[in-house]
Design an enzyme around this catalytic site. Structure first.
Site, mmCIF file in Angstrom:
data_model
loop_
_atom_site.group_PDB
_atom_site.id
_atom_site.type_symbol
_atom_site.label_atom_id
_atom_site.label_comp_id
_atom_site.label_asym_id
_atom_site.label_seq_id
_atom_site.Cartn_x
_atom_site.Cartn_y
_atom_site.Cartn_z
ATOM 1 C CG ASP A 1 -2.181 -0.852 0.971
ATOM 2 O OD1 ASP A 1 -2.566 -1.215 -0.079
ATOM 3 O OD2 ASP A 1 -2.865 -0.659 2.208
ATOM 4 C CG ASP B 1 -4.403 -7.277 15.530
ATOM 5 O OD1 ASP B 1 -5.255 -6.569 15.989
ATOM 6 O OD2 ASP B 1 -3.262 -7.226 15.590
#
Length: 537
Positions: free
Chosen positions: A130, A283
């Site tokens: 990214d 996460d």
């Protein structure tokens, strides 16, 4: 020299000012007494909650070690590995490496992952870049092509936006057509370097137990000795892996996914609803949702993956904001869902809500800051309020000892660790409150800066010295912005604590001034940026 007498105009003015100050303080002090007493009760309750949680985890860990009953030791790993090799039945594994402008470390992670020992036709390495630096993108792509030329199946994926940040990149990575044949996905952040046998030491667990969704390895810090700040981080994280993750794995088959150095069953990710970017702890979000679906997790404590600790104070502050704000925000969003879930037991619900979220992610930060950095100093100024020694000394001493023994090589640094953690509790408490209130910065995502070999290359240069107080290491550059080195919150807390220390030294009888002088010094040291490493942009 003229001797000043009590009738001297200057002394009369001084006495007048002193009397005025005392009168003003008495007006504030009287209503403060009941408020302070109530605050001590609240902090005492939180301290006892944290104390019981730490002692409980210590008992579990001792039981596990004495009985040799770690879950992963029950599996015959070598036999499982041999069976896979003999039958040529290795599943196809996807390995994801999400990265964002990782100039210093991208070669390390790509090289380590491409060197993993696994049948070459059963592994796909997916580099999710990214980066906004176009030159860096070209360099990362060239590195991928280098490994492709060596016969490694590497897929270089980029996006035109950063929607969802890391969660968005991982989610879009799983949607690629070539992933449909993959059964498992291993995830490594850009600074992580797994050993070549990582997949052989994780995948067999997942194949042997169909209820298992995640196998998590611990972290090994390659730059723990870089400076005092990294040594202190190592102490905190060693406790997290050695105790918190092991206890969760052994008792409830649940713990928070660390976002990297783990292998997921892809079906479990889809079953839990996939990656979501509603908080900065995607996460942990996925782990909680997967657990509510009935999936189990396994922490393998004897498997470690090398990685880098943030060695600049700026990077560490941003990281701790994300790690403290995100869990608090997730707790607010998921509490009702956890309580109403029918697939998990009452015991597991209590563990997740009370132990995992409330005590460890909120109470631990609040009691550290409010009690040890605010309430205790205020009791010095208000002698009418009695502070029980058991709450002020014995309980925190026990908690500290339980934490410190997880890193024996750093036991001599325990005083520095206490002072450092107390300063950082200021930022963690602020972040937790922001997360609960969903205030400004609740979704702030700043990628933790990695330096890779930068520091090693700059060690030989001048402009390096040690700060005398606490031995904290700093590296100076000729030009820097004032805001990068001076932190007003820390300095204001340092002034407050220094005033309380001087007051206790002059008028007190409980010797709290020893702690207060040290803690004020720590706030000043960190407030002026003399902590960690400092490198130019």
């Amino acid at each position: 020299m003229r001797t000043l007498g009590p009738d001297d105009p200057g002394m009369v003015m001084l006495y007048g000012l002193t009397d005025n100050f005392r009168s003003a303080w008495q007006l504030i002090e009287v209503p403060m007494v009941p408020v302070l007493r109530f605050s001590i009760i609240i902090c005492a309750v939180m301290s006892i909650m944290l104390f019981k949680e730490r002692v409980h985890m210590a008992i579990v860990i001792m039981t596990v070690k004495l009985m040799g009953s770690k879950w992963y030791t029950k599996f015959k790993l070598e036999a499982l590995k041999q069976d896979l090799e003999d039958n040529n039945s290795c599943p196809t594994v996807l390995v994801q490496i999400p990265m964002y402008n990782e100039k210093e470390v991208y070669k390390l992670s790509i090289g380590a992952v491409c060197s993993l020992s696994w049948p070459s036709d059963r592994i796909i390495v997916q580099v999710l870049d990214d980066s906004t630096n176009m030159v860096l993108r070209e360099l990362v792509e060239l590195e991928c092509k280098k490994w492709i030329a060596k016969g490694i199946n590497v897929k270089y994926e980029t996006r035109n936006n950063r929607n969802g940040y890391k969660a968005g990149a991982l989610r879009e990575g799983l949607q690629k057509q070539y992933v449909k044949d993959c059964e498992f996905v291993a995830i490594f952040d850009a600074d992580f370097q797994p050993e070549t046998d990582f997949l052989w030491r994780t995948i067999p667990y997942l194949l042997n137990n169909t209820e298992l969704a995640l196998v998590q390895a611990r972290w090994k810090f390659v730059n723990a000795d870089e400076c005092l700040m990294t040594r202190l981080q190592e102490m905190s994280l060693d406790y997290h892996f050695t105790v918190e993750q092991e206890v969760g794995s052994s008792t409830c088959s649940f713990f928070g996914f660390n976002g990297t150095a783990g292998v997921w069953r892809i079906r479990a990710i889809h079953d839990a609803g996939g990656w979501k970017d509603r908080t900065t702890v995607e996460d942990m979000d996925l782990a909680v949702r997967a657990s509510l679906k009935g999936w189990k997790f396994l922490f393998v404590g004897d498997l470690s993956v090398k990685n880098e600790l943030p060695s600049t104070f700026k990077a560490y502050r941003f990281q701790q904001h994300r790690w403290s704000c995100g869990p608090a925000n997730l707790f607010k969003k998921m509490s009702k869902e956890i309580m109403l879930c029918e697939k998990v037991s009452i015991w597991k619900k209590i563990y997740v809500i009370y132990s995992f979220f409330f005590v460890r992610k909120i109470v631990a930060h609040w009691v550290t800051f409010f009690f040890y950095c605010v309430i205790i100093p205020l009791t010095v100024l208000v002698p009418q309020v009695h502070l029980p020694k058991a709450i002020a000394i014995y309980i925190p001493a026990t908690i500290t000892l339980l934490n410190a023994i997880c890193t024996p090589r750093s036991l001599h640094l325990v005083v520095f660790w206490i002072l450092f953690e107390n300063v950082m509790s200021l930022h963690r408490t602020k972040a937790a409150i922001i997360g609960l209130l969903e205030a400004n910065r609740v979704n702030e995502w700043v990628v933790t800066e990695k330096l890779g070999n930068t520091i090693k290359q700059k060690n030989a240069k001048p402009w390096r010295r040690r700060c005398g107080l606490c031995g904290l290491e700093a590296r100076h550059v000729v030009k820097f912005r004032l805001g990068e080195r001076v932190h007003m919150l820390e300095l204001l807390m340092g002034v407050f604590l220094m005033y309380c220390a001087i007051y206790d030294f002059l008028f007190g009888h409980d010797h709290f001034f020893i702690y207060l002088f040290l803690q004020a010094g720590a706030f000043f040291v960190m407030g002026f940026g003399y902590v960690g490493t400092f490198v130019s942009n």
